[in-house]
Design a protein around this motif. Sequence first.
Motif, PDB file in Angstrom:
ATOM      1  N   ALA A  46       0.833  -1.209   0.000  1.00 19.67           N
ATOM      2  CA  ALA A  46       0.000   0.000   0.000  1.00 19.67           C
ATOM      3  C   ALA A  46       0.865   1.255   0.000  1.00 19.67           C
ATOM      4  O   ALA A  46       0.551   2.227  -0.695  1.00 19.67           O
ATOM      5  CB  ALA A  46      -0.924  -0.004   1.206  1.00 19.67           C
ATOM      6  N   ALA A  47       1.967   1.238   0.740  1.00 21.14           N
ATOM      7  CA  ALA A  47       2.859   2.393   0.776  1.00 21.14           C
ATOM      8  C   ALA A  47       3.518   2.618  -0.589  1.00 21.14           C
ATOM      9  O   ALA A  47       3.659   3.765  -1.043  1.00 21.14           O
ATOM     10  CB  ALA A  47       3.931   2.201   1.848  1.00 21.14           C
ATOM     11  N   ILE A  48       3.899   1.548  -1.271  1.00 21.78           N
ATOM     12  CA  ILE A  48       4.509   1.664  -2.597  1.00 21.78           C
ATOM     13  C   ILE A  48       3.500   2.210  -3.604  1.00 21.78           C
ATOM     14  O   ILE A  48       3.827   3.076  -4.421  1.00 21.78           O
ATOM     15  CB  ILE A  48       5.077   0.297  -3.050  1.00 21.78           C
ATOM     16  N   ARG A  49       2.254   1.709  -3.543  1.00 25.24           N
ATOM     17  CA  ARG A  49       1.209   2.218  -4.439  1.00 25.24           C
ATOM     18  C   ARG A  49       0.946   3.696  -4.204  1.00 25.24           C
ATOM     19  O   ARG A  49       0.819   4.471  -5.154  1.00 25.24           O
ATOM     20  CB  ARG A  49      -0.096   1.437  -4.245  1.00 25.24           C
ATOM     21  N   ASP A  50       0.889   4.088  -2.944  1.00 24.44           N
ATOM     22  CA  ASP A  50       0.649   5.503  -2.631  1.00 24.44           C
ATOM     23  C   ASP A  50       1.794   6.377  -3.131  1.00 24.44           C
ATOM     24  O   ASP A  50       1.574   7.456  -3.684  1.00 24.44           O
ATOM     25  CB  ASP A  50       0.471   5.709  -1.129  1.00 24.44           C
ATOM     26  N   ARG A  51       3.010   5.907  -2.947  1.00 19.53           N
ATOM     27  CA  ARG A  51       4.172   6.692  -3.373  1.00 19.53           C
ATOM     28  C   ARG A  51       4.191   6.854  -4.894  1.00 19.53           C
ATOM     29  O   ARG A  51       4.400   7.949  -5.398  1.00 19.53           O
ATOM     30  CB  ARG A  51       5.453   6.027  -2.897  1.00 19.53           C
TER      31      ARG A  51
END
Length: 124
Positions: A46-51
């Motif tokens: 989720a953090a990678i997608r948001d970034r």
Amino acid sequence: MVKTGQMPHDPGGLLFVAFGSVLVAAGFIWKGRVLRPLSMKRTQAAAIRDRSRNLLRSADMAIAEARRRAARGEPAIVTVGDVTRVACRHYGHVFVERDEAAAALRQRYEAAGCRADCMTDAFN
């Protein structure tokens, strides 16, 4: 019948207050745990997608800003540094690698049809 000034007890009101108290206690205990990812892998994904989504949006914003700054008849100049600045300022990223920003800029440059009116250093 003698009136004493007291109201008769209503069990429905007492049940309503008790049920509300149980809901408040359950909310206090859970504190939104249902919305949190259950595994570390899901959290990182989720953090990678948001970034990556934020970098793409930063590239869109940098392209729009460069088009606004460009004089009539001149090409808009969009740099990787512009994307990095927008990502840091607008989305709060502390550090953005040049390769990440360049990849996002290349992708949005192609999608926005910028070859006609923009120039960039993302392809170098």
